[in-house]
Design an enzyme around this catalytic site. Sequence first.
Site, PDB file in Angstrom:
ATOM      1  N   GLU A 198       0.804   1.054 -13.112  1.00 43.40           N
ATOM      2  CA  GLU A 198      -0.281   1.330 -12.178  1.00 43.40           C
ATOM      3  C   GLU A 198      -1.155   2.463 -12.717  1.00 43.40           C
ATOM      4  OE1 GLU A 198      -0.784   1.726  -7.380  1.00 43.40           O
ATOM      5  OE2 GLU A 198       0.786   2.934  -8.306  1.00 43.40           O
ATOM      6  N   LYS A 258       3.350  15.672   6.629  1.00 42.42           N
ATOM      7  CA  LYS A 258       3.159  16.420   5.399  1.00 42.42           C
ATOM      8  C   LYS A 258       2.033  15.735   4.624  1.00 42.42           C
ATOM      9  CE  LYS A 258       3.812  17.887   1.061  1.00 42.42           C
ATOM     10  NZ  LYS A 258       3.069  17.337  -0.101  1.00 42.42           N
ATOM     11  N   CYS A 299      -3.591   1.128  -3.818  1.00 43.30           N
ATOM     12  CA  CYS A 299      -2.465   0.340  -4.318  1.00 43.30           C
ATOM     13  C   CYS A 299      -2.671  -1.155  -4.150  1.00 43.30           C
ATOM     14  CB  CYS A 299      -1.180   0.773  -3.616  1.00 43.30           C
ATOM     15  SG  CYS A 299      -1.295   0.784  -1.814  1.00 43.30           S
ATOM     16  N   GLU A 338       5.632   2.645   1.462  1.00 37.34           N
ATOM     17  CA  GLU A 338       4.512   1.909   0.886  1.00 37.34           C
ATOM     18  C   GLU A 338       4.226   2.546  -0.472  1.00 37.34           C
ATOM     19  OE1 GLU A 338      -0.232   1.388   1.100  1.00 37.34           O
ATOM     20  OE2 GLU A 338       0.736   2.181   2.914  1.00 37.34           O
TER      21      GLU A 338
END
Length: 493
Positions: A398, A191, A300, A266
Amino acid sequence: MTSGTSGTSQVADGQRLFVGGEWVEPDGGHYAVVDPATEETVGWAPEASRSQVFAAAAAAREALGPWSRTPPEERAAILGRAADIIRGHLVPYAELAQAETGATTGTARGMQVGVAAARFRRYATVEPAEWAIPPQVNEAGPFGRAAVMGALAVRQPVGVVTCITSYNNPWANPAGKIAPALAMGNTVVVKPAPQDPLSVYRMAEALEAAGVPRGVVNVVNGRAVEVGEAAVESADVDMVSFTGSTAVGQRIAEVCGRDMKRQLMELGGKGAAVVFDDADLASAVSGIGTTFSFYSGQICTAPTRVLAQRGVYDQVVEQLAAYAGRLKVGDPRSPDTVVGPVISAAHRERVESYVELGRKEGAVVVTGGERPSHGPGFHVAPTVLADCGAEMRVVREEIFGPVVVVVPFDEEEEGIALANDSDYGLIDYVWSGDVARAFRVARLLRAGGVGVNTVGRNMEAPFGGFKKSGVGRDVGSYALHAYSEVQAIVWPG
């Protein structure tokens, strides 16, 4: 702008889904994929229905038995051929990736398509799937007498794996999931991120041309939340491998937990870069500066949270600002552009809102902070926020853009404490001229990986996070562990 190998997946009015070895029309029609640099339409992506996602998972389940029994050498050969096909189409595939993501030409070719080919090639090698365990004397053996018991550990595929991939790298990220999963005998439902799914369909074409059997690889996508939910919820799915935000990862984990599905997560990061006063500042600034240039900060692992020891704090801020000011922001197709756009207008607004939040919290915008005025595209200027405190949201959350925050510290213990004072723990960094100290500090950081005087990575080293940065490890042989179950076979010796 498509450059597939079979020519069967793409039609004039949009991309088809890949389900059970067939290219099928999406039930939900199509939506536009927008070039972040030009704001023009790249192509038309499919919108799958829940029933089509369930059909993809059912096709993967049906294909699992034959594929898992296929000799590892044959599976490896298919992955090797896929690597060759991807490498052979590097330029057109990179052009599509660039159009979907806004990556610079070097990044699209090297770090996106190039890394994808390398990952398929990496897992086109056969590694031992079983190993002997030393015999053990069982004092309370069968029938009440001691026995010597032999044992063998056998690695088995998990089953059907749903791979949900991130928008910042539509080639390397899916390849890092699909290749080891297939090498271990799993089948997959992929996906892709809704912002840039077209590249993943080119990957599916490459695998189809390489000879992957029907149903082993399936690709379905859409913007609706229900598409991702179906890919996780399906009773045919045994494992979910996800790269993305911590918030979405937590929701996926809740669903997986109900059915005890394997997870590989992750998630987000807020990498601390601890710069000591004996560091090589040019090296540190250059490494931290990759936040601005590498995917425009949409990664990230970026060292976005700089902790500078007081003796070099002013120099670090000054040199980071100078470094950022030298970087050309603009069209990623231009050879001298270093910082391309972020993925969308909505994400640009999100990044800009964090910069404004930083101002309100008391941070000083040393450079950047204003939207570049030239031409179209979702550009954000490389930004440095100084005089930050550990409690500020811009330090704790973040941002996922070309924004670096700088926090001062005095003693080593304070720097370590500040680095660990985070919900995240993916990759941290240490710069020091005293290598022994750097390694000592590295072992005290609560992060899945630590770079010592570098932002580089070893692609055989385990990759994953502590705390809210993820669950599990992949890359290299660790990915083969992640996509397999270990079975113990025991017998009397």
